[in-house]
Design an enzyme around this catalytic site. Structure first.
Site, PDB file in Angstrom:
ATOM      1  N   ASP A 168      -8.705 -17.107  72.582  1.00 48.11           N
ATOM      2  CA  ASP A 168      -7.930 -16.129  73.351  1.00 48.11           C
ATOM      3  C   ASP A 168      -6.428 -16.235  73.156  1.00 48.11           C
ATOM      4  O   ASP A 168      -5.668 -15.612  73.891  1.00 48.11           O
ATOM      5  CB  ASP A 168      -8.266 -16.260  74.838  1.00 48.11           C
ATOM      6  CG  ASP A 168      -7.928 -17.638  75.396  1.00 48.11           C
ATOM      7  OD1 ASP A 168      -7.743 -18.573  74.596  1.00 48.11           O
ATOM      8  OD2 ASP A 168      -7.871 -17.775  76.631  1.00 48.11           O
ATOM      9  N   GLN A 169      -5.968 -17.023  72.173  1.00 46.82           N
ATOM     10  CA  GLN A 169      -4.528 -17.107  71.995  1.00 46.82           C
ATOM     11  C   GLN A 169      -4.010 -15.819  71.356  1.00 46.82           C
ATOM     12  O   GLN A 169      -4.703 -15.162  70.575  1.00 46.82           O
ATOM     13  CB  GLN A 169      -4.136 -18.326  71.167  1.00 46.82           C
ATOM     14  CG  GLN A 169      -4.545 -18.303  69.713  1.00 46.82           C
ATOM     15  CD  GLN A 169      -4.304 -19.644  69.039  1.00 46.82           C
ATOM     16  OE1 GLN A 169      -4.799 -20.679  69.465  1.00 46.82           O
ATOM     17  NE2 GLN A 169      -3.512 -19.626  67.964  1.00 46.82           N
ATOM     18  N   GLY A 191       7.318  -4.231  48.286  1.00 47.99           N
ATOM     19  CA  GLY A 191       6.537  -4.674  47.146  1.00 47.99           C
ATOM     20  C   GLY A 191       6.137  -3.491  46.272  1.00 47.99           C
ATOM     21  O   GLY A 191       6.405  -2.331  46.580  1.00 47.99           O
ATOM     22  N   TRP A 192       5.503  -3.801  45.165  1.00 49.73           N
ATOM     23  CA  TRP A 192       5.118  -2.755  44.214  1.00 49.73           C
ATOM     24  C   TRP A 192       4.260  -1.686  44.878  1.00 49.73           C
ATOM     25  O   TRP A 192       4.484  -0.484  44.713  1.00 49.73           O
ATOM     26  CB  TRP A 192       4.371  -3.398  43.046  1.00 49.73           C
ATOM     27  CG  TRP A 192       3.814  -2.413  42.079  1.00 49.73           C
ATOM     28  CD1 TRP A 192       2.515  -2.034  41.919  1.00 49.73           C
ATOM     29  CD2 TRP A 192       4.560  -1.670  41.106  1.00 49.73           C
ATOM     30  NE1 TRP A 192       2.386  -1.103  40.916  1.00 49.73           N
ATOM     31  CE2 TRP A 192       3.639  -0.859  40.402  1.00 49.73           C
ATOM     32  CE3 TRP A 192       5.915  -1.612  40.763  1.00 49.73           C
ATOM     33  CZ2 TRP A 192       4.019  -0.001  39.383  1.00 49.73           C
ATOM     34  CZ3 TRP A 192       6.298  -0.752  39.743  1.00 49.73           C
ATOM     35  CH2 TRP A 192       5.369   0.038  39.064  1.00 49.73           C
ATOM     36  N   GLU A 229      10.925  -1.104  45.389  1.00 51.59           N
ATOM     37  CA  GLU A 229      10.749  -1.013  43.938  1.00 51.59           C
ATOM     38  C   GLU A 229      10.470   0.435  43.515  1.00 51.59           C
ATOM     39  O   GLU A 229       9.324   0.857  43.543  1.00 51.59           O
ATOM     40  CB  GLU A 229       9.601  -1.922  43.492  1.00 51.59           C
ATOM     41  CG  GLU A 229       9.798  -3.377  43.905  1.00 51.59           C
ATOM     42  CD  GLU A 229       8.700  -4.302  43.399  1.00 51.59           C
ATOM     43  OE1 GLU A 229       7.988  -3.952  42.423  1.00 51.59           O
ATOM     44  OE2 GLU A 229       8.537  -5.374  43.974  1.00 51.59           O
ATOM     45  N   TYR A 264      10.855 -12.265  35.465  1.00 51.30           N
ATOM     46  CA  TYR A 264       9.516 -12.281  34.881  1.00 51.30           C
ATOM     47  C   TYR A 264       9.044 -10.830  34.767  1.00 51.30           C
ATOM     48  O   TYR A 264       9.767  -9.904  35.132  1.00 51.30           O
ATOM     49  CB  TYR A 264       8.549 -13.104  35.739  1.00 51.30           C
ATOM     50  CG  TYR A 264       8.747 -12.874  37.224  1.00 51.30           C
ATOM     51  CD1 TYR A 264       8.251 -11.732  37.851  1.00 51.30           C
ATOM     52  CD2 TYR A 264       9.468 -13.766  37.998  1.00 51.30           C
ATOM     53  CE1 TYR A 264       8.456 -11.492  39.188  1.00 51.30           C
ATOM     54  CE2 TYR A 264       9.685 -13.543  39.353  1.00 51.30           C
ATOM     55  CZ  TYR A 264       9.167 -12.402  39.942  1.00 51.30           C
ATOM     56  OH  TYR A 264       9.389 -12.171  41.279  1.00 51.30           O
ATOM     57  N   ASP A 265       7.830 -10.636  34.248  1.00 51.39           N
ATOM     58  CA  ASP A 265       7.306  -9.290  33.987  1.00 51.39           C
ATOM     59  C   ASP A 265       8.183  -8.528  32.994  1.00 51.39           C
ATOM     60  O   ASP A 265       8.261  -7.297  33.033  1.00 51.39           O
ATOM     61  CB  ASP A 265       7.191  -8.468  35.286  1.00 51.39           C
ATOM     62  CG  ASP A 265       6.054  -8.932  36.170  1.00 51.39           C
ATOM     63  OD1 ASP A 265       5.326  -9.850  35.752  1.00 51.39           O
ATOM     64  OD2 ASP A 265       5.905  -8.393  37.281  1.00 51.39           O
ATOM     65  N   TRP A 310       7.630 -16.311  42.361  1.00 46.27           N
ATOM     66  CA  TRP A 310       6.497 -15.422  42.607  1.00 46.27           C
ATOM     67  C   TRP A 310       5.312 -15.996  41.839  1.00 46.27           C
ATOM     68  O   TRP A 310       5.391 -16.135  40.618  1.00 46.27           O
ATOM     69  CB  TRP A 310       6.755 -13.992  42.136  1.00 46.27           C
ATOM     70  CG  TRP A 310       5.536 -13.157  42.393  1.00 46.27           C
ATOM     71  CD1 TRP A 310       4.515 -12.877  41.509  1.00 46.27           C
ATOM     72  CD2 TRP A 310       5.171 -12.543  43.628  1.00 46.27           C
ATOM     73  NE1 TRP A 310       3.547 -12.130  42.118  1.00 46.27           N
ATOM     74  CE2 TRP A 310       3.927 -11.904  43.421  1.00 46.27           C
ATOM     75  CE3 TRP A 310       5.761 -12.465  44.894  1.00 46.27           C
ATOM     76  CZ2 TRP A 310       3.272 -11.203  44.435  1.00 46.27           C
ATOM     77  CZ3 TRP A 310       5.117 -11.764  45.889  1.00 46.27           C
ATOM     78  CH2 TRP A 310       3.886 -11.138  45.654  1.00 46.27           C
TER      79      TRP A 310
END
Length: 547
Positions: free
Chosen positions: A137-138, A165-166, A222, A301-302, A442
């Site tokens: 129940d939290q 994000g993409w 993006e 990157y990418d 990432w």
């Protein structure tokens, strides 16, 4: 879920998809045009940031829950943890959380969300950061509650919600289009994530349920002004650039206003592109936007991938490769991206370099030499053309070219471009030599032992002090377990308040623990630390009565 934009102009498919110190820096250094309410609190490793993205979906097939980040020591070596991602509602153009699966096609992101991963999923003692099972129940469970527990063990760590994000950048342009829509969007994001006023879903959530979990916001649009984003994105090629700047200013304004009430200064960052065309279309290298941003995480990157299935190549090369056969406007490198910002007046200290905990690969390759012929993307554990660092780090033979700062692996059929210990050390030297503000990863699920992250931290510790001021460097080896605390008495002698220990901000309390606080008796309903007893929705305390 898909995440990153390949840098080519036309793309059919794209895949996705520390500490070591807490210190203070004047808010004016990050935002000279504003008058913030409180000192800007930041964390550094010898003056450098170490930022990691935690994928919302990592708790499923990747089996990457935040306990693994704690157990690996990675949490103690990060300064900022970006929770990826939050979505923008297609109708209201506000931040929201819901339980709706991601669909396919241009409308697939409409209404999508994962409240179950965010704050609904119950954790057992075995997979919880605190080693305590969630109560049924939290009000706050899921990754948000695990972030709270992680922060309790790593006080230097600043969790931030990353929006967009993409896949979930579709509605940014419309939400940023007018002053009224910008104010509405920002107010909703601040209310949801910084104030922690969650929707009630399946008994979890409520006003204040996630209060104190997030200490900042990361903008991952993006890309403003560019049609290089995901299919179906709203784009205004004429006005997005100005609207984007105005949106960042609005975030900074409202976040500072909240800080005036809480005594904190919330950090604002952004994921920034590497493609010079996308940088120009969104005005990302306009120094004025860094009056509102504390820092930008530059895509490192990418730079190439199996969306071009017939030729392998480097996805994260530090410098231009003279052998790169692509057209001039597709020859990318990390150095070229960084210089697109700094040559336009952006301070290097406000840039972190993006680093990869995954690789991009091809199959049908007959030579270890880069830019060779391939037949298709290599099989990946979760999607074609992509694999985690953990999955490829020992595949075939390792190659490294220091002249261009690139590494790859080749096994006679498959060719993988990735970051390894050598490129990380070389890129760390570049960060130091060029006065950059640190590194960004990432994503954290790709290197679950935090091997690459630790290599970067080791270099930062040994480097000359970095440019992000205010941080302190703690011991080289952080404790692996939290400080021992004496559990409070659960049954007071004679029922008197005097028999209860006073509430302590540093103590850890679990369900059933009782304390005295301001002349009253209180009982914990679930795990908590540094949350003073009070009667409010989402708080872990139950009032038992007066002393």
């Amino acid at each position: 879920m898909k995440k990153r934009l390949p840098l080519t102009v036309t793309i059919a498919a794209v895949a996705a998809t520390a500490v070591l110190g807490a210190g203070f820096v004047s808010a004016a250094s990050a935002n000279p045009s504003a008058a913030p309410a409180a000192a800007a609190q930041t964390s550094t490793i010898n003056g450098y940031r170490n930022v990691g993205y935690f994928p919302q979906w990592g708790v499923y097939a990747r089996d990457f829950k935040l306990k693994k980040l704690q157990d690996s020591g990675g949490a103690s070596k990060l300064t900022n943890l970006n929770y990826a991602f939050g979505n923008i509602n297609n109708q209201s153009l506000e931040c929201f959380i819901a339980n709706k699966a991601q669909g396919e096609g241009p409308n697939g992101s409409d209404g999508a969300g994962d409240a179950w991963a965010d704050f609904g999923m119950g954790y057992t003692a075995a997979n919880s950061v605190a080693g305590v099972a969630d109560a049924w129940d939290q009000k706050l469970a899921g990754s948000f509650n695990q972030l709270k527990q992680l922060k309790a063990k790593n006080p230097q760590l600043k969790p931030m919600i990353s929006i967009g994000g993409w896949t979930w950048s579709k509605n940014f342009s419309r939400a940023a289009a007018t002053d009224a829509s910008r104010k509405k969007l920002v107010s909703s994001c601040v209310n949801l994530y910084l104030k922690g006023n969650l929707p009630v879903i399946d008994g979890r959530g409520g006003d204040g349920a996630a209060a104190g979990v997030f200490e900042g916001i990361d903008i991952d649009w993006e890309w403003p002004g560019s049609n290089n984003g995901n299919v179906g994105n709203s784009v205004d090629t004429v006005n997005d650039k100005a609207n984007f700047k105005a949106l960042l200013k609005e975030f900074r304004t409202q976040m500072d206003a909240l800080g005036a009430q809480t005594g904190k200064r919330y950090e604002l960052s952004a994921f920034t592109p590497a493609n010079p065309a996308d940088i120009a279309s969104g005005g990302w290298n306009d120094p004025e936007i860094f009056n509102y941003l504390d820092f930008g995480n530059v895509q490192g990157y990418d730079l190439w991938g199996a969306w071009a299935p017939t030729m392998d190549g480097h996805q994260g090369n530090l410098y231009d490769d003279p052998q790169d056969p692509r057209p001039a406007n597709q020859k990318f490198s990390v150095d070229k991206a960084i210089k697109a910002y700094t040559s336009n007046g952006v301070k290097p200290s406000q840039l972190t370099m993006g680093l990869a905990m995954y690789g991009r690969g091809w199959q049908g390759v007959t030579s270890s030499t880069p830019w060779g012929a391939a037949s298709s993307g290599a099989p990946g554990r979760f999607e074609t053309g992509i694999n985690n660092y953990d999955d490829i780090k020992n595949v075939g033979t390792d190659y490294y070219n220091a002249a261009i700062g690139a590494a790859w692996r080749y096994d006679g059929d498959k060719w993988w471009s990735y970051d390894n210990a050598q490129t990380i050390k070389q890129k760390a030297d570049y960060i130091e030599a060029n006065g950059l503000g640190g590194g960004m990863w990432w994503d954290l699920s790709g290197d679950q032992s935090f091997t690459l992250g630790s290599a970067l931290v080791d270099k930062f510790r040994a480097a000359k002090p970095g440019p992000v001021t205010g941080g302190t460097t703690p011991p080289t080896t952080p404790p692996t377990t939290p400080p021992t605390t004496t559990p409070p008495t659960t049954t007071p002698p004679g029922g008197a308040c005097g028999g209860l220990a006073a509430w302590s901000a540093s103590a850890v309390y679990t369900a059933g623990n009782q304390v005295s606080y301001q002349g009253q008796k209180w009982q914990a309903k679930w795990w908590t630390q540094n949350e003073p007893p009070k009667t409010a929705d989402g708080y872990p305390w139950q009032l038992l009565g007066n002393c």
